[in-house]
Design an enzyme around this catalytic site. Structure first.
Site, PDB file in Angstrom:
ATOM      1  N   ARG A  46       3.669  -2.573  -4.528  1.00 21.14           N
ATOM      2  CA  ARG A  46       2.620  -2.979  -3.463  1.00 21.14           C
ATOM      3  C   ARG A  46       3.131  -2.658  -2.247  1.00 21.14           C
ATOM      4  NH1 ARG A  46      -0.291  -8.340  -4.063  1.00 21.14           N
ATOM      5  NH2 ARG A  46      -0.544  -8.271  -1.393  1.00 21.14           N
ATOM      6  N   ASP A  85       3.236  -3.455   2.101  1.00 16.71           N
ATOM      7  CA  ASP A  85       2.913  -4.361   3.270  1.00 16.71           C
ATOM      8  C   ASP A  85       1.972  -3.795   3.592  1.00 16.71           C
ATOM      9  OD1 ASP A  85       3.664  -6.234   2.030  1.00 16.71           O
ATOM     10  OD2 ASP A  85       5.778  -6.479   3.450  1.00 16.71           O
ATOM     11  N   TYR A 111      13.979   2.909  -1.177  1.00 18.59           N
ATOM     12  CA  TYR A 111      13.321   2.065   0.473  1.00 18.59           C
ATOM     13  C   TYR A 111      14.172   2.969   1.788  1.00 18.59           C
ATOM     14  CZ  TYR A 111       8.928  -0.508  -1.048  1.00 18.59           C
ATOM     15  OH  TYR A 111       8.543  -1.151  -1.392  1.00 18.59           O
ATOM     16  N   ARG A 127      12.318  -5.682   4.790  1.00 18.15           N
ATOM     17  CA  ARG A 127      11.584  -5.584   6.390  1.00 18.15           C
ATOM     18  C   ARG A 127      12.953  -6.748   6.708  1.00 18.15           C
ATOM     19  NH1 ARG A 127       5.983  -6.043   6.824  1.00 18.15           N
ATOM     20  NH2 ARG A 127       6.372  -6.487   9.271  1.00 18.15           N
TER      21      ARG A 127
END
Length: 257
Positions: free
Chosen positions: A51, A53, A114, A199
């Site tokens: 998932r 954000d 990422y 993040r």
């Protein structure tokens, strides 16, 4: 019944992430479920490799679904066209891959990579695609701190509270900063990620780069296992899911357009 993987990408700016939610219809999963159910004539339930954000992008994302009717391989190009034409401009399907009936887009993934992009000079064409950070940043200090991530497995300090996961353990394989264009890019690869984890790590490393804390503090932040001890969450606009690696054999029936 035939199971298929879809390889896709999306710009996440206008969406509340991948995962369907009760309070909004603007998720990628829900849009794909509704539109593909319509063109295929049966209910489609897309299962994603993870998932993302709200506002986070994906250069490479996989999802699987089952069909009892249409054989998509009989007219591959037609279905590739249909699968794309019914989607918004910011979601694109790149491959349809027939797989074994027990293949799973999420659970069979071995690792995910990422990247977080930031630019140090204002650029109108990077709006919502990269984080504008005009501050002077100490790349060496950020890399010294980032390298310490490989020494730990519990990342509670970088996890959003009240999640449904059973534990906060992850194996990080890569974590480093590089200069990129007029800014920098942070690369991180792990077997799994917690909600908001990347993040939060980026925000904490930026605090170090700006001199608000030191690279020596970073280990202590991780060991406290307390989100309040870590830095801010960097804006979603700079974060991209770049690569998903699967167990050997999962994508053996791969067919490209």
């Amino acid at each position: 019944m035939q199971r298929y993987f879809l390889k896709l990408s999306y710009a996440g700016t206008l969406y509340h992430g991948w995962q369907m939610q009760a309070n909004t219809s603007e998720t990628i999963q829900q849009i794909m479920n509704i539109r593909y159910s319509s063109i295929l004539g049966e209910k489609v339930n897309m299962i994603g490799c993870g998932r993302t954000d709200s506002g986070v992008h994906a250069k490479e994302f996989y999802a699987h679904f089952d069909l009892t009717g249409s054989d998509l391989m009989l007219d591959y190009e037609k279905w590739m066209y249909k699968f794309n034409v019914v989607l918004p401009h910011d979601i694109a399907v790149h491959e349809i891959i027939p797989v074994a009936e027990n293949a799973h887009a999420r659970f069979d993934a071995r690792s995910r990579k990422y990247q977080y992009f930031l630019h140090c000079k204002k650029d109108a064409f990077l709006f919502n695609r990269s984080y504008y950070c005009p501050n002077e940043l100490n790349l060496e200090a950020m890399n010294t701190a980032a390298s310490q991530l490989l020494n730990y497995s519990d990342f509670t300090s970088f996890s959003r509270g009240r999640t449904q996961v059973k534990h906060n353990l992850c194996t990080i394989m890569e974590a480093y900063w590089e200069r990129f264009g007029n800014g920098m890019v942070f690369t991180i690869k792990a077997n799994r990620f917690l909600r908001n984890m990347v993040r939060a790590i980026v925000g904490t490393l930026l605090d170090i780069g700006m001199g608000n804390s030191s690279s020596e503090d970073f280990s202590a932040i991780i060991e406290r296992m307390d989100r309040a001890s870590a830095g801010f969450s960097a804006p979603a606009c700079g974060l991209y899911l770049m690569k998903v690696d699967y167990k050997q054999g999962v994508l053996t029936n791969q067919m490209t357009a």
